[in-house]
Design a protein around this motif. Structure first.
Motif, short mmCIF file in Angstrom:
data_model
loop_
_atom_site.label_atom_id
_atom_site.label_comp_id
_atom_site.label_asym_id
_atom_site.label_seq_id
_atom_site.Cartn_x
_atom_site.Cartn_y
_atom_site.Cartn_z
N GLY A 244 0.82 -1.20 0.00
CA GLY A 244 0.00 0.00 0.00
C GLY A 244 0.85 1.25 0.00
O GLY A 244 2.09 1.19 0.05
N THR A 245 0.18 2.38 -0.05
CA THR A 245 0.85 3.68 0.00
C THR A 245 0.55 4.32 1.35
O THR A 245 -0.62 4.46 1.73
N TYR A 246 1.60 4.72 2.04
CA TYR A 246 1.47 5.27 3.40
C TYR A 246 2.00 6.70 3.42
O TYR A 246 3.12 6.96 2.98
N GLU A 247 1.19 7.60 3.93
CA GLU A 247 1.60 9.00 4.06
C GLU A 247 2.00 9.26 5.51
O GLU A 247 1.15 9.23 6.42
N VAL A 248 3.30 9.51 5.70
CA VAL A 248 3.85 9.68 7.03
C VAL A 248 3.96 11.17 7.34
O VAL A 248 4.45 11.96 6.51
N SER A 249 3.52 11.58 8.52
CA SER A 249 3.64 12.97 8.94
C SER A 249 3.94 13.02 10.44
O SER A 249 3.68 12.06 11.18
N LEU A 250 4.49 14.15 10.86
CA LEU A 250 4.85 14.37 12.26
C LEU A 250 4.16 15.62 12.78
O LEU A 250 4.23 16.68 12.15
N TYR A 251 3.51 15.48 13.92
CA TYR A 251 2.89 16.61 14.62
C TYR A 251 3.69 16.89 15.88
O TYR A 251 4.00 15.96 16.64
N VAL A 252 4.04 18.16 16.11
CA VAL A 252 4.78 18.53 17.32
C VAL A 252 4.05 19.65 18.04
O VAL A 252 3.32 20.44 17.42
N LEU A 253 4.28 19.74 19.35
CA LEU A 253 3.55 20.70 20.18
C LEU A 253 4.47 21.27 21.26
O LEU A 253 5.25 20.53 21.88
N ASN A 254 4.37 22.57 21.48
CA ASN A 254 4.95 23.23 22.65
C ASN A 254 3.80 23.44 23.63
O ASN A 254 2.96 24.32 23.43
N ARG A 255 3.76 22.62 24.66
CA ARG A 255 2.61 22.69 25.59
C ARG A 255 2.55 24.01 26.33
O ARG A 255 1.48 24.50 26.68
N ASP A 256 3.70 24.63 26.59
CA ASP A 256 3.71 25.89 27.33
C ASP A 256 3.07 27.03 26.54
O ASP A 256 2.33 27.84 27.08
N SER A 257 3.38 27.09 25.25
CA SER A 257 2.86 28.19 24.42
C SER A 257 1.61 27.82 23.64
O SER A 257 0.88 28.71 23.18
N GLY A 258 1.38 26.51 23.47
CA GLY A 258 0.27 26.08 22.63
C GLY A 258 0.60 26.08 21.15
O GLY A 258 -0.25 25.73 20.33
N CYS A 259 1.82 26.44 20.78
CA CYS A 259 2.20 26.45 19.37
C CYS A 259 2.38 25.02 18.88
O CYS A 259 2.95 24.16 19.59
N GLU A 260 1.93 24.75 17.66
CA GLU A 260 1.99 23.42 17.10
C GLU A 260 2.36 23.49 15.62
O GLU A 260 2.29 24.56 15.01
N SER A 261 2.77 22.34 15.08
CA SER A 261 3.18 22.31 13.68
C SER A 261 3.04 20.89 13.15
O SER A 261 3.24 19.92 13.89
#
Length: 402
Positions: A285-302
């Motif tokens: 199959g085809t798998y789309e890999v991604s990474l989610y990161v978070l700064n819990r103190d500021s709430g900033c995410e990407s």
């Protein structure tokens, strides 16, 4: 009376150059910055000489040797320019800031009349950088500056006019980054590491003052790289685009910022909250890999860009000849395959005696001292997807040759 064109031009010059007619010019040494007034009344502008604080303020009139010169100082009290301070001399040693005038005569006739202003205390006294706003995407900054106010006066009516500094603002970061902006108010992309924002304020007179403000980064940016952990096998059909299962990958977090949580998504194959996980892709199959990161103190995410992994369906091909002569080419009887989870191969001689057996498709039979001739094989294999079953049997020729 008939007036020709040249007479009109001459009259116009007299009307608009009442105190600057004649020839010759004022000059100073290279330590002074020269600019012009901007009289609101529309009177022709005069020269401004801005000296450095420690430089002698000497103004000269260059024009000829037979001139007589009279130097005057401007009086702000009555807006007059007829206060004589020096008779004679081609230059004036100025001792204080203000307006001055020189009248030049030759044989009793006026040949030049020049006004000018002199300053030497222009300075930027203070600069302040401040953070106006910041969020996960950017930082807005503003700078204020204080200058020493200096004034000259309009000869037409005595109204005061501030000396323009023409301030310039240049923003950088420390440590130095790729971004640099100009202007009193600027916006930077949100940095991922703590920095100092530095503003340099300069003017047209050569003054320059800096200020900086510390900034604690809150933004994050998700990024990663992949490293294959699969061994290279000669007969396994595995390339950079179409991979053979099982395919194990080490995912390496290269994100930026103060990250306190990671979440990996491997398409429909699974998830992980480890910072640097290992993962095995087993099904086609085809798998789309991604990474989610978070700064819990500021709430900033990407969320990172998607990395695509293609796992091919199983394949199995069996050769019908091999030549174990040590030349490195086709020296073993081995299958070509892709994405097999189960494999068993048995080789028999023509009398039905087993001469080779293996459960590893990456391995092959090298003839093991057996005579050239025809041998027979039976192979059973399964892929990782449901219904992928292979049952193959047939003959293979062992040719020793030279």
């Amino acid at each position: 009376m008939r007036v020709n064109f040249y007479t009109l031009v001459f009259i116009g010059l007299i009307m608009f150059l009442p105190t600057t007619f004649g020839y010759g010019q004022l000059s100073v040494d290279q330590s002074a910055i020269i600019t012009l007034t901007d009289y609101p009344s529309g009177v022709m502008n005069d020269t401004i000489f801005c000296f450095q604080p420690t430089s002698p303020m000497v103004v000269r009139f260059d024009g000829g040797t037979n001139f007589s010169m009279t130097w005057f100082k401007y009086d702000v009290n009555d807006n007059s320019w007829d206060n004589i301070i020096q008779n004679g001399g081609e230059q004036l040693q100025v001792t204080e800031e203000g307006g001055y005038r020189v009248v030049v005569q030759e044989d009793g006739s006026m040949v030049a009349d020049r006004r000018f202003w002199v300053f030497n205390s222009q300075s930027i006294t203070d600069v302040k950088a401040e953070i106006v706003n910041d969020d996960c995407y950017g930082v807005d900054l503003y700078a204020t500056s204080t200058i020493k106010p200096l004034f000259y006066f309009d000869p037409a009516n005595g109204s005061y006019v501030p000396l323009m500094y023409d301030l310039s603002y240049t923003w950088t970061t420390d440590p130095e980054g790729d971004e640099q902006y100009t202007g009193q108010e600027v916006s930077f992309n949100a940095p991922f590491n703590d920095v100092s924002f530095v503003v340099n304020v300069s003017d047209q007179f050569g003054n320059s003052v800096n200020d900086s403000i510390e900034y604690e980064a809150i933004a994050v940016k998700a990024d990663f790289e992949v490293k294959s952990l699969k061994d290279t096998v000669l007969n396994e059909r595995n390339d950079e685009v179409n991979l053979s299962a099982p395919y194990e990958i080490q995912f390496v977090d290269n994100s930026q910022g103060k990250i306190s949580a990671w979440e990996w998504t491997f398409g429909e194959a699974g998830r992980s909250i480890d910072q640097n996980p290992r993962f095995v892709f087993a099904e086609a199959g085809t798998y789309e890999v991604s990474l989610y990161v978070l700064n819990r103190d500021s709430g900033c995410e990407s969320i990172s860009d998607v990395f695509q992994i293609n796992i091919s369906e199983s394949e199995l091909e069996v050769p019908n000849v091999f030549t174990p002569n040590g030349d490195g080419i086709n020296d073993e009887f081995r299958v070509a395959y892709k994405s097999l989870k189960k494999f068993e191969m048995v080789v028999f001689n023509r009398w039905g005696r087993k001469v080779y057996q293996s459960k590893d498709p990456a391995k092959g039979w090298d003839g093991d001292g057996h005579a050239p001739g025809v041998y027979f094989y039976y192979i059973y294999a399964e892929g990782y997807n449901e219904g992928e079953v292979y049952k193959k049997e047939g003959a293979v020729h062992l040719i020793r040759g030279k």
